[in-house]
Design a protein around this motif. Structure first.
Motif: not given
Ligand code: ASP
Length: 330
Positions: A284-293
């Motif tokens: 759904x955003x905002x994404x924590x890059x490198x954490x969830x994906x």
């Protein structure tokens, strides 16, 4: 477009939504999606109406999406910003709402970090005998109906771009991975996905997944399972929904570290090999890059629906404002 089957003035939670209502929203959103591909991406549907966005909590996607949806429908829009408002002088939220009512607001889109605020405003609008519709744009941990509806639309559209409908979800395996306990998005998605007959598998570390979920969301249509490891949830999944780790809502130390979370539950290309070959990833955003994906998965448009969710969000929010406002079709 038929709005005669639509009888809701407010959209506060999906708990009591019927399949017929979901399908009306999907059909209506599909026609607005078509409007958004035209050269003039605007319709006069809500001309002369006033929509007030009342976001008491930060938001990028949802607030901008509602603002643009209202503008594409030719409504006038007011954006309330709590930091520069009379709230700082002690005005109550209900008095703020009444101020916008006095300016002629027809619909209020409300987000608040406390569960129940949009409902309280809706009750006050009813008590005052007004026709103002209130849409919950996220309240505490409780609900985020427009996000779940745009997720539903994105998934159904992926399975049948010409005719998105709930029936497409029957028997589909949907994994929801991440910070379930703090997620109003997960709670709202559970109502719509289960009602549509999907097999929902939740996966998270035990501290982020309340056992009561199984009880609260038991339904006759879909099925719901909980896993404390990711593999059984991903096994043969058709869709994987990931959720942001809500650091701002984590009072206690529920996780050893973000790195360990990623090792146990992050979506990487290797892990996707467990899923169906047509699997798609959502967030759904905002994404924590490198954490969830992993960044690699997030940026791969062949498997990531993250941008499609944002695009769908506009069509779905136009549909919701249109239905609540009882306007003319596109
Ligand atoms: N944007 C969503 C929400 O407001 C998801 C998130 O913040 O993680 O709930």
């Amino acid at each position: 477009m038929a709005t005669t089957e639509w009888n809701r003035r407010h959209i506060l939670s999906l708990e009591d939504f019927t399949l017929a209502e979901y399908d009306i929203i999907l059909r209506t959103a599909a026609s607005f999606r078509e409007v958004l591909t035209r050269r003039t991406r605007k319709v006069p549907t809500l001309q002369g109406r006033l929509i007030t966005n009342m976001f008491f909590e930060p938001s990028t996607r949802t607030r901008s999406s509602f603002e643009l949806a209202a503008k594409r429908l030719s409504a006038d829009v007011l954006n309330f910003a709590p930091g520069t408002s009379s709230l700082t002088k002690g005005e109550t939220i209900l008095d703020t709402a009444k101020t916008y009512l006095a300016m002629g607001t027809d619909m209020m889109v409300v987000r608040h970090k406390q569960a129940g605020v949009p409902q309280a405003i809706a009750r006050e609008m009813e008590r005052l005998g007004t026709h103002v519709g209130v849409l919950n744009a996220g309240d505490g941990l409780h609900a985020h109906p427009s996000q779940a509806l745009l997720d539903l639309f994105t998934i159904c559209q992926y399975f049948d771009p010409d005719s998105p409908r709930t029936e497409l979800l029957k028997g589909k395996k949907i994994a929801i991975v991440g910070d379930i306990v703090h997620s109003r998005v997960a709670r709202s998605n559970l109502w719509s996905l289960m009602a549509s007959g999907a097999e929902v598998h939740l996966a998270a570390p035990p501290t982020l997944i309340p056992k009561q979920f199984l009880e609260a969301f038991r339904s006759n249509s879909g099925s719901l399972s909980i896993h404390w490891q990711i593999e059984p949830a991903l096994d043969n999944a058709d869709i994987v929904m990931t959720l942001r780790l809500q650091k701002e809502r984590m009072g206690e130390h529920l996780l050893p570290s973000l790195r360990e979370y990623h090792q146990g539950f992050g979506i990487t290309r290797d892990r996707l090999a467990l899923c169906q070959s047509h699997v798609r990833i959502m967030h759904p955003g905002p994404v924590n890059r490198g954490v969830e994906l992993s960044s690699e998965v997030m940026d791969d448009e062949r498997i990531s629906l993250v941008q499609a969710q944002v695009t769908s969000g506009l069509a779905v929010r136009m549909a919701l404002l249109y239905l609540m406002g009882g306007g003319k079709g596109p």
